[in-house]
Enzyme design. Structure first.
Site, PDB file in Angstrom:
ATOM      1  N   ASN A  11      14.860  -9.132  10.830  1.00 37.35           N
ATOM      2  CA  ASN A  11      14.048  -8.564  11.909  1.00 37.35           C
ATOM      3  C   ASN A  11      12.588  -8.820  11.559  1.00 37.35           C
ATOM      4  O   ASN A  11      12.038  -8.188  10.665  1.00 37.35           O
ATOM      5  CB  ASN A  11      14.348  -7.058  12.007  1.00 37.35           C
ATOM      6  CG  ASN A  11      13.456  -6.355  13.021  1.00 37.35           C
ATOM      7  OD1 ASN A  11      12.719  -6.997  13.769  1.00 37.35           O
ATOM      8  ND2 ASN A  11      13.531  -5.035  13.046  1.00 37.35           N
ATOM      9  N   LYS A  13      10.027  -8.170  13.257  1.00 38.02           N
ATOM     10  CA  LYS A  13       9.139  -7.140  13.803  1.00 38.02           C
ATOM     11  C   LYS A  13       7.896  -7.780  14.452  1.00 38.02           C
ATOM     12  O   LYS A  13       8.003  -8.848  15.042  1.00 38.02           O
ATOM     13  CB  LYS A  13       8.777  -6.128  12.706  1.00 38.02           C
ATOM     14  CG  LYS A  13      10.033  -5.531  12.045  1.00 38.02           C
ATOM     15  CD  LYS A  13       9.759  -4.333  11.187  1.00 38.02           C
ATOM     16  CE  LYS A  13      11.061  -3.813  10.587  1.00 38.02           C
ATOM     17  NZ  LYS A  13      10.913  -2.597   9.812  1.00 38.02           N
ATOM     18  N   HIS A  97      16.019   0.411  17.498  1.00 34.07           N
ATOM     19  CA  HIS A  97      15.430   0.453  16.160  1.00 34.07           C
ATOM     20  C   HIS A  97      14.614   1.740  16.003  1.00 34.07           C
ATOM     21  O   HIS A  97      13.998   2.205  16.971  1.00 34.07           O
ATOM     22  CB  HIS A  97      14.542  -0.776  15.955  1.00 34.07           C
ATOM     23  CG  HIS A  97      14.130  -0.936  14.526  1.00 34.07           C
ATOM     24  ND1 HIS A  97      13.098  -0.222  13.968  1.00 34.07           N
ATOM     25  CD2 HIS A  97      14.651  -1.696  13.534  1.00 34.07           C
ATOM     26  CE1 HIS A  97      12.994  -0.542  12.687  1.00 34.07           C
ATOM     27  NE2 HIS A  97      13.921  -1.432  12.400  1.00 34.07           N
ATOM     28  N   GLU A  99      11.827   2.270  14.857  1.00 33.10           N
ATOM     29  CA  GLU A  99      10.414   2.134  15.264  1.00 33.10           C
ATOM     30  C   GLU A  99      10.274   2.248  16.776  1.00 33.10           C
ATOM     31  O   GLU A  99       9.280   2.768  17.278  1.00 33.10           O
ATOM     32  CB  GLU A  99       9.855   0.807  14.728  1.00 33.10           C
ATOM     33  CG  GLU A  99       9.634   0.886  13.222  1.00 33.10           C
ATOM     34  CD  GLU A  99       9.872  -0.416  12.465  1.00 33.10           C
ATOM     35  OE1 GLU A  99       9.920  -1.485  13.093  1.00 33.10           O
ATOM     36  OE2 GLU A  99      10.033  -0.341  11.224  1.00 33.10           O
ATOM     37  N   GLU A 169      20.243   2.392   9.359  1.00 36.79           N
ATOM     38  CA  GLU A 169      18.937   2.231   8.730  1.00 36.79           C
ATOM     39  C   GLU A 169      18.317   3.607   8.489  1.00 36.79           C
ATOM     40  O   GLU A 169      17.714   4.184   9.419  1.00 36.79           O
ATOM     41  CB  GLU A 169      18.007   1.426   9.639  1.00 36.79           C
ATOM     42  CG  GLU A 169      18.491   0.024   9.928  1.00 36.79           C
ATOM     43  CD  GLU A 169      17.336  -0.913  10.278  1.00 36.79           C
ATOM     44  OE1 GLU A 169      17.154  -1.895   9.544  1.00 36.79           O
ATOM     45  OE2 GLU A 169      16.600  -0.662  11.240  1.00 36.79           O
ATOM     46  N   GLY A 175      10.744  -0.088   4.990  1.00 38.12           N
ATOM     47  CA  GLY A 175       9.390  -0.510   4.627  1.00 38.12           C
ATOM     48  C   GLY A 175       8.762   0.327   3.528  1.00 38.12           C
ATOM     49  O   GLY A 175       7.561   0.240   3.296  1.00 38.12           O
ATOM     50  N   SER A 215      14.594  -1.603   3.149  1.00 42.17           N
ATOM     51  CA  SER A 215      14.190  -2.175   1.859  1.00 42.17           C
ATOM     52  C   SER A 215      15.294  -2.997   1.192  1.00 42.17           C
ATOM     53  O   SER A 215      15.394  -3.024  -0.034  1.00 42.17           O
ATOM     54  CB  SER A 215      13.673  -1.083   0.923  1.00 42.17           C
ATOM     55  OG  SER A 215      12.547  -0.436   1.494  1.00 42.17           O
TER      56      SER A 215
HETATM   57  P1  13P Z   1      12.445  -3.287   5.618  1.00 44.13           P
HETATM   58  O1  13P Z   1      13.508  -4.245   5.114  1.00 44.13           O
HETATM   59  O2  13P Z   1      11.078  -3.869   5.638  1.00 44.13           O
HETATM   60  O3  13P Z   1      12.539  -1.965   4.928  1.00 44.13           O
HETATM   61  O4  13P Z   1      12.799  -3.006   7.166  1.00 44.13           O
HETATM   62  C1  13P Z   1      14.092  -2.677   7.517  1.00 44.13           C
HETATM   63  C2  13P Z   1      14.219  -2.710   8.985  1.00 44.13           C
HETATM   64  O5  13P Z   1      13.659  -1.872   9.683  1.00 44.13           O
HETATM   65  C3  13P Z   1      14.993  -3.790   9.589  1.00 44.13           C
HETATM   66  O6  13P Z   1      15.200  -3.583  10.945  1.00 44.13           O
END
Ligand code: 13P
Length: 260
Positions: A11, A13, A97, A99, A169, A175, A215
């Site tokens: 992803n 982002k 997601h 976010e 997740e 992150g 992560s």
């Molecule tokens: P990270 O791997 O940067 O922690 O992000 C995970 C994520 O949100 C994938 O959709």
């Protein structure tokens, strides 16, 4: 037990301009040549989908959108439909997601509408669920995940549910560099599969893919992939670098080959 084909998904982002996306996709294409034992997917930002599709042509790497809107078309400024995604070459779409839930007001109800429209449009939805740090600390992980799962999948048939990929997740691991331990992740994955079994039966529960996200990186992907109910990863940060993402694909192939 039916063997599920794992998926390693990147992803991107809100990273990568068009030239940067072309560069990353090109590097990936040369590094991830033939991943027959796991599926590989990248989800670039909308602006880069068309050029990335072009670069990835002839490779085994699939492409997905990071979101979609549930209407087929119309006056919905800023939105993108399922058919717009498939027309650029997407076969997957990430939905719900954390976010999007956190910053853009998405709810289990909007997730449900988006999943329906993705399925209708022939896309594989990657439905994201997961608890926040406060929810984990107050022992609500299972109830939060169960509610997200039940409401997100509400009204869908077993056949439809079987086509979905779930991504667990934990929000506190995204992150942050804090990965869930393999036991923490496995425990929730097992719970999710158990709920699916209860609602849709054994064969759907055995067939459905459940990815881990938060992560995930080359250093921990092998241990995660070795767990019985972890069928891949949704990778953020580590997918922005071709070498580290390709390493994760390689390690995953090795691990699933040895997984019983
Ligand atoms: P990270 O791997 O940067 O922690 O992000 C995970 C994520 O949100 C994938 O959709």
């Amino acid at each position: 037990m039916a063997k599920r084909k794992s998926l390693i998904a990147g992803n991107w982002k809100m990273y990568k301009t068009v030239p940067q996306a072309v560069d990353l996709a090109g590097r990936l294409k040369s590094l991830v040549s033939d991943s027959v034992d796991v599926d590989v997917m990248v989800a670039p930002p909308f602006t880069a989908l068309a050029v990335v599709a072009d670069v990835l042509k002839g490779s085994a790497i699939h492409m997905g959108g990071q979101d979609l809107f549930w209407e087929a078309e119309g006056a919905y400024t800023g939105e993108v439909s399922a058919s717009m995604l498939t027309a650029t070459g997407c076969t997957y779409v990430i939905i719900g997601h954390s976010e999007r839930r956190q910053y853009f007001g998405e709810t289990n109800a909007t997730v449900n509408k988006k999943i329906r429209s993705a399925l209708l449009g022939g896309l594989t939805p990657v439905m994201c669920i997961g608890e926040s740090e406060a929810e984990r600390e107050s022992n609500q992980t299972f109830s939060v995940v169960q509610k997200q799962l039940e409401e997100g999948l509400e009204g869908l048939t077993s056949d439809e549910v079987q086509k979905i990929t779930v991504a667990y997740e934990p929000v506190w691991a995204i992150g942050t560099g804090k990965t869930a331990t393999t036991d923490q992740a496995q425990e929730v994955h097992e719970f999710i599969r158990g709920r699916i079994e209860k609602a849709y039966g054994d064969s759907v529960a055995n067939a459905i893919r459940i990815l881990y996200g938060g992560s995930a990186k080359p250093e921990n992907i092998g241990d995660l992939m070795a767990m019985a109910d972890i069928d891949g990863a949704l990778v953020g940060g580590a997918s922005l670098n071709a070498d580290s993402f390709a390493d994760m694909v390689r390690i995953s192939i090795d691990t699933v080959t040895n997984k019983t």
